[in-house]
Write an enzyme that holds these catalytic residues in place. Structure first.
Site, mmCIF file in Angstrom:
data_model
loop_
_atom_site.group_PDB
_atom_site.id
_atom_site.type_symbol
_atom_site.label_atom_id
_atom_site.label_comp_id
_atom_site.label_asym_id
_atom_site.label_seq_id
_atom_site.Cartn_x
_atom_site.Cartn_y
_atom_site.Cartn_z
ATOM 1 N N ARG A 30 0.825 -1.212 0.000
ATOM 2 C CA ARG A 30 0.000 0.000 0.000
ATOM 3 C C ARG A 30 0.857 1.258 0.000
ATOM 4 O O ARG A 30 0.543 2.245 -0.645
ATOM 5 C CB ARG A 30 -0.912 -0.031 1.226
ATOM 6 C CG ARG A 30 -1.816 1.139 1.386
ATOM 7 C CD ARG A 30 -2.777 0.937 2.548
ATOM 8 N NE ARG A 30 -2.168 0.252 3.673
ATOM 9 C CZ ARG A 30 -1.957 0.782 4.866
ATOM 10 N NH1 ARG A 30 -2.326 2.007 5.106
ATOM 11 N NH2 ARG A 30 -1.392 0.087 5.827
ATOM 12 N N GLY A 128 -4.433 -21.205 7.589
ATOM 13 C CA GLY A 128 -3.506 -22.044 8.358
ATOM 14 C C GLY A 128 -4.229 -23.080 9.179
ATOM 15 O O GLY A 128 -5.255 -23.586 8.749
ATOM 16 N N LYS A 183 -10.211 -20.049 15.684
ATOM 17 C CA LYS A 183 -8.910 -20.457 16.202
ATOM 18 C C LYS A 183 -8.285 -19.367 17.055
ATOM 19 O O LYS A 183 -7.786 -19.622 18.152
ATOM 20 C CB LYS A 183 -7.963 -20.824 15.065
ATOM 21 C CG LYS A 183 -6.551 -21.169 15.519
ATOM 22 C CD LYS A 183 -5.551 -21.108 14.388
ATOM 23 C CE LYS A 183 -5.008 -19.761 14.142
ATOM 24 N NZ LYS A 183 -4.102 -19.179 15.084
#
Length: 186
Positions: A30, A128, A183
């Protein structure tokens, strides 16, 4: 060619490992200053200073440089994903969310946000559990690639798998999204 939008730890790690197998990768940052720094130093000193960039990795801050990629990995924090997508023209390539969580104001996960902005695009999710530093330095890592279109999922899996990064496919994007979001809470 693969584009990675987002030059934080996870986006940079994915760009490094994919470019490490010789696949051309364009990593978009960015900030023009950050892109210039990474291009000059050939590493992301802010997040992964011990992971040098392979030759196949190009860094840019120009969004137009992502126009010719074959797939676009979106390593943008979920709360900013919608606004980042709004800077892109309607894509004709698969968009792979590389973020987790639930959009606070809508209750949507990453692939739903993508479909909300680009209803005709193919969306997928790469999740993940994993650590960006492990991916970047080549430690064996497994990730889940969720895509409702199994054919596209297979093509993405082939393109993104490296000798040290193994992707396991599922068509359950909602389950993968919820697993990633929960998670961190648990």
């Amino acid at each position: 060619m693969i584009g990675v939008m987002g030059a934080g730890a996870f986006g940079t790690a994915l760009a490094i490992t994919i470019a490490g197998k010789g696949t051309p990768v364009t990593l978009w940052a960015r900030s023009a200053d950050q892109a210039r720094d990474m291009a000059t130093l050939r590493c992301n000193r802010a997040y992964l200073p011990n992971a040098p960039f392979p030759n196949a990795l190009t860094v840019t801050s120009q969004i137009d440089d992502l126009a010719t990629v074959d797939m676009l990995l979106l390593a943008i924090p979920l709360q900013h994903l919608r606004s980042a997508l709004a800077t892109l023209p309607e894509p004709s390539v698969p968009l792979v969310a590389c973020c987790k969580g639930i959009e606070l104001n809508t209750g949507l996960g990453p692939t739903s946000v993508i479909r909300g902005v680009f209803p005709n695009s193919t969306s997928a999710l790469l999740t993940g559990p994993s650590f960006a530093a492990d991916i970047a330095i080549g430690r064996p890592t497994a990730l889940t690639l969720a895509c409702t279109d199994d054919g596209t999922g297979k093509r993405l899996q082939t393109a993104l798998t490296t000798p040290t990064l193994r992707l396991y496919r599922t068509t359950d994007t909602i389950g993968a999204e919820l697993g990633g979001a929960l998670k961190n809470v648990i």
